[in-house]
Design an enzyme around this catalytic site. Structure first.
Site, PDB file in Angstrom:
ATOM      1  CG  HIS A 174       2.761   0.748   7.762  1.00  0.00           C
ATOM      2  ND1 HIS A 174       3.904   0.423   8.433  1.00  0.00           N
ATOM      3  CD2 HIS A 174       3.175   1.372   6.631  1.00  0.00           C
ATOM      4  CE1 HIS A 174       4.957   0.832   7.747  1.00  0.00           C
ATOM      5  NE2 HIS A 174       4.538   1.410   6.636  1.00  0.00           N
ATOM      6  CD  GLU A 175       0.811   2.105   3.773  1.00  0.00           C
ATOM      7  OE1 GLU A 175       1.388   3.187   3.566  1.00  0.00           O
ATOM      8  OE2 GLU A 175       1.398   1.010   3.731  1.00  0.00           O
ATOM      9  CD  GLU A 220       8.207   3.009   4.920  1.00  0.00           C
ATOM     10  OE1 GLU A 220       7.463   2.419   5.717  1.00  0.00           O
ATOM     11  OE2 GLU A 220       7.761   3.698   3.967  1.00  0.00           O
ATOM     12  CB  ALA A 246      -0.896   0.014   1.234  1.00  0.00           C
ATOM     13  CD  GLU A 303       4.100   6.297   2.759  1.00  0.00           C
ATOM     14  OE1 GLU A 303       3.816   5.167   2.329  1.00  0.00           O
ATOM     15  OE2 GLU A 303       5.278   6.661   2.946  1.00  0.00           O
TER      16      GLU A 303
HETATM   17  N1  B3K Z   1       5.945   3.677   1.471  1.00  0.00           N
HETATM   18  C1  B3K Z   1       5.358   2.604   0.720  1.00  0.00           C
HETATM   19  C2  B3K Z   1       6.355   1.750   0.026  1.00  0.00           C
HETATM   20  C3  B3K Z   1       6.763   2.268  -1.278  1.00  0.00           C
HETATM   21  C4  B3K Z   1       7.704   1.307  -1.967  1.00  0.00           C
HETATM   22  C5  B3K Z   1       8.331   1.938  -3.151  1.00  0.00           C
HETATM   23  N2  B3K Z   1       9.206   1.052  -3.860  1.00  0.00           N
HETATM   24  C6  B3K Z   1       4.510   1.724   1.560  1.00  0.00           C
HETATM   25  C7  B3K Z   1       4.809   1.746   3.007  1.00  0.00           C
HETATM   26  O1  B3K Z   1       5.872   1.376   3.463  1.00  0.00           O
HETATM   27  O2  B3K Z   1       3.984   2.185   3.726  1.00  0.00           O
HETATM   28 ZN    ZN Z   2       5.618   2.402   5.287  1.00  0.00          ZN
END
Ligand code: B3K
Ligand code: ZN
Length: 862
Positions: free
Chosen positions: A302-303, A325, A267, A269
């Site tokens: 998380h998102e 992250e 997903a 964000e």
């Molecule tokens: N931030 C995105 C991940 C994006 C990946 C790009 N290659 C999802 C997450 O970690 O919430």
């Molecule tokens: Zn993330």
């Protein structure tokens, strides 16, 4: 004649040390999309301003864009493109730069930028997808206010969404309509999003802690609307939890989630408009397992949490990825612990860490949570950056204590709101708020590799001395390691009484070697250390015979109890794999005590009884033969299953009382225990298990029961397996997410016949490499099944190499995700190691590899 042909230059690395602030900023951008899957026109208007004193041109990144026009301050300009960058000389301190480009969403198989998925148009920009939409300084430290206008055919694309709040909508010519959105919060372009399509919405609302009303929407295909309830529930829980646990309130009037079926990961964000893989949104009892429900809640949370840890405060550059992250994974883990059973959650987290991150840290792709260089940043969305990153935040919280940790995060959010910052800024905020010196702790950001900690409790007449030492093995590019700060939650348990002789305390191991004295012990003590897995290390504890068995029933920390039985099993298995004696008796006795304990809930029993994975066993050895590991593990499984058959059967039957309507810890635990006990029975008595599984499959009231029964049937093989697989397919053929399970279950059978089945499945009409979920279901599941993948003839490796090459031509990001499975050759016996290298060599020899695959393969060959 001179031969001017040369090999294409190897893609070059980008180094963290080379960071320079942007030459030009873009405080505001207006985008205007004329949407059409075949040819979308994007007009952009950038307000740019010179950042500091220099005379450098403005450089805008662009990829696969058809540039139609360029204007600067209203005047047409000549186009100068150098290395995929549009270079514009500007004289003043500010300028307005307007571009018009054409892009082709329908043929965008990389699923980065604007692409088409199941009739929808949607975007994915992190990390560097925005440059596939328009020319822009595509880096996270350029923050802009966005205003977006979209127009599209009203019938095909009735819903038009973007970040922020809606401004206006209207009708256009020729059956088109338009919408305008504005996001008041400056953001980096990787958080831009747009969705257009025929979507239905599950609407709800949330009142924030200051009484503001937020309109929530989960947008899906009409038919999927009944499956959005759980995601909506999780979203509201997450919003409330973030207010209470971190003081973070949502900041826009709208929060939208859209589910799309073609998505490279879980997903995304994007500010106010999260875009999700359908897999992490859609669930009902018939089609989603308990694991799916839990994953949905975790990913939705998380998102959502990224709104603060990622969006309001973002990363200065991509080397800082763990800033958002690691922190956000830790936040979603804490949320899941608060919603369910903390011990069960922690066991799951550690299992994931051991399965995915420890091997990474011990292999050719090892990197610190804040890497020093990359060729393709997409390759660094790893278990190290995410999960080890979360462990690092967890350790900070353990060291500072809950209160100071919270003061630290409050200061971090307040100090850096609206900024693009570094991991150092985060640590500094925690340091400033707590008054603690975190100098040595910072090594966690710089050093790769999993520390190994040895512990020995030496008892004497007056008490005991705990001897600790730590050592981190070398990793590529980092030969010498320094001691890191390790918070080890430790207690001493009375061997006879089971009481805590020394209650839990946090020992900070900071030196290579350290001793701690405990006085006044009244009875022999058992060492309970790294309780709740307080530090992400591999522990080697000197144990007397019988100690692990005692801890497995009496340790006062649930995780440590789980760990004691795991360690006992691990030791026996490793002894068997080393061609030593495999003495099942102590394991059987401990497993019996666990299964029949009154003090444990069903989920903990189910977790504790599972044998350490084949991957984890391989990790504990220099090199190994996967077939031997599999055989020894199966032998122990069968021995436990045979010895405890009656108890297992009783628990299997009793666990059927789980309420199918309920997702409570108790009911999920019962279903999990049913799966674990059935697995053991299958090892001990295949005919009985086949019959039980068939009955369970047919009478299943939830996907959890049906899926676990099908897994056992598929593993046991035979006509019952074929019949159940055919039934499953027919029953669910209209549901892509369930058909992914159907592919995955068959690819996960630990058998010699699996590869041939996988080859057949790759020719199935429902298989496509273009859909990442489907591809992962088949190729990812196969590569994660050691006995099937590591065939002695190397055909498993060859098959995966073919998949990587074919996928690389359409979707490099997803192709590169399969390479680490081929990077484990150093851990294999010589025959397989050579075959695996051969598969890597063959990939490496192909011309026109993507940067993504090139980086992973070259490092894996290393
Ligand atoms: N931030 C995105 C991940 C994006 C990946 C790009 N290659 C999802 C997450 O970690 O919430
Ligand atoms: Zn993330």
């Amino acid at each position: 004649m001179l031969d001017v042909r040369t090999a294409p230059a190897a893609p070059s690395a980008i180094h963290r040390a080379d960071y320079r602030p942007p030459d030009w900023l873009v405080p505001a951008i207006a985008l205007d999309f004329t949407l059409d899957p075949e040819r979308t026109i994007v007009r952009s208007r950038l307000e740019v301003s010179r950042n500091g004193e220099h005379d450098l041109p403005l450089r805008l990144a662009g990829e696969e864009l058809d540039l139609l026009s360029l204007r600067v301050d209203g005047e047409p300009r000549e186009l100068l493109i150098e290395d995929d960058q549009l270079v514009i000389d500007l004289t003043g301190a500010t300028a307005v730069v307007e571009t018009e480009v054409a892009i082709r969403p329908a043929t965008n198989t990389k699923l980065m930028g604007l692409y088409s998925s199941g009739g929808l148009l949607c975007t994915q920009c992190e990390s560097q997808g925005f440059r596939r939409i328009t020319y822009f300084p595509d880096r996270p430290d350029v923050l802009s206010k966005y205003r977006v206008r979209m127009s599209a055919d009203r019938t095909a694309f009735p819903v038009l969404l973007s970040n922020g709040n809606p401004l206006a909508t209207g009708e256009g010519e020729n059956g088109t309509h338009w919408a305008e959105w504005e996001d008041p919060f400056p953001k980096p372009c990787y958080l831009f999003a747009l969705v257009a399509g025929d979507l239905a919405v599950n609407r709800d609302s949330f009142t924030t802690m200051t009484g503001r009303e937020v309109e929530l929407g989960i947008w899906v295909r009409e038919a999927d609307l009944p499956k959005t309830g759980h995601a909506m529930w999780a979203l509201k829980q997450a919003m409330a939890w973030d207010e209470q646990a971190y003081g973070r309130e949502y900041d826009l009037d709208r929060f939208n989630i859209v589910a799309v079926s073609d998505f490279n990961f879980g997903a995304m964000e994007n500010k106010g408009l999260n875009i999700f893989n359908t897999r992490y949104v859609l669930a009902d009892r018939e089609t989603a397992s308990d694991g799916d429900f839990d994953a949905i809640a975790a990913v939705v949370a998380h998102e959502y949490f990224h709104n603060w840890s990622g969006d309001r405060v973002t990363c200065r550059d991509w080397f800082q990825l763990s800033l958002k992250e690691g922190l956000t994974v830790f936040r979603d883990q804490s949320f899941s612990e608060a919603m369910g059973s903390p011990a069960v959650e922690r066991i799951d987290q550690v299992r994931t860490l051991r399965a995915a991150q420890f091997p990474e840290d011990a292999g050719p792709l090892a990197h610190p949570i804040r890497p020093d260089s990359y060729i393709e940043i997409t390759n660094f969305y790893t278990a190290t950056v995410y999960n080890k990153g979360a462990e690092v935040i967890r350790m900070l919280r353990t060291i500072l204590g809950a209160e100071d940790y919270r003061k630290g995060t409050d200061l971090y959010f307040e100090r850096h709101d609206g900024q693009a910052v570094t991991c150092e800024d985060f640590v500094k905020a925690l340091e400033d708020a707590s008054g603690r010196d975190l100098t040595q702790f910072r090594r966690w950001y710089a050093q790769a590799g999993t520390p190994k900690v040895s512990a020995r409790l030496e008892q004497d007449d007056d008490g005991a001395t705990l001897h600790l030492s730590q050592q981190t093995p070398p990793t590529p590019g980092q030969a010498d390691k320094h001691p890191v700060v390790l918070p080890l939650k430790t207690a001493l348990i009375g061997r006879d009484s089971g009481r805590e002789l020394v209650p839990e305390q946090v020992i900070l191991l900071t030196e290579g070697e350290q001793s701690i004295r405990f006085d006044g012990l009244t009875e022999p003590a058992l060492l309970s250390i790294n309780r709740n897995f307080s530090a992400p290390v591999i522990m080697d504890v000197a144990r007397q015979p019988g100690e692990l068995e005692a801890l497995a029933v009496s340790d006062t920390d649930s995780f440590a109890r789980y760990e004691a039985l795991q360690e006992l099993m691990l030791r026996e298995l490793l002894s068997g794999i080393n061609e030593g004696p495999l003495n099942a008796e102590p394991v059987i006795a401990a497993a019996r005590a666990t299964l029949t304990s009154n003090a444990l809930d069903p989920a903990l029993k189910a977790d504790a009884l599972l044998l350490p994975s084949e991957t984890m066993l391989a990790e504990r050895r220099e090199t190994s033969d996967p077939a031997v590991i599999h055989r020894v593990r199966d032998t122990l499984r069968a021995a436990i299953g045979t010895a405890l058959k009656t108890e297992l059967r009783d628990h299997y039957d009793a666990a059927s009382r789980a309420n199918p309507e309920s997702l409570s810890g108790e009911d999920k635990g019962l279903r999990r225990l049913r799966a674990t006990t059935l697995g053991y029975l299958a090892a001990a008595d295949p005919d009985l298990a086949r019959e039980l599984a068939r009955e369970q499959y047919e009478s299943a009231r939830t996907m959890t029961e049906r899926q676990s029964a099908l897994g056992v049937l598929a593993m046991l093989g035979g006509p019952q397996a074929d019949a159940a697989l055919a039934d499953f397919f027919n029953r669910f053929k209209a549901d892509a997410l369930v058909i992914d399970k159907w592919f995955g279950i068959q690819a996960s059978v630990p058998s010699d016949a699996t590869l041939d089945r996988v080859v057949q499945l790759a020719a199935h009409p429902d298989f496509t490499m273009a859909n990442p979920n489907r591809l992962r279901a088949l190729a990812g599941s196969f590569a994660a099944t050691p006995f099937a993948f590591h065939r002695a003839d190397g055909r498993g490796y060859e098959w995966l190499a073919d998949v990587i090459l074919k996928t690389d031509a359409i979707n490099p990001q997803t192709a590169a995700r399969f390479v680490p499975a081929l990077g484990r050759w150093r851990k294999l016996e010589p025959g397989r190691a050579a075959l695996m290298r051969k598969a890597l060599d063959r990939i490496f020899a192909q011309p026109n590899l993507s940067k993504d695959v090139f980086e992973q393969v070259s490092k894996s060959l290393g």
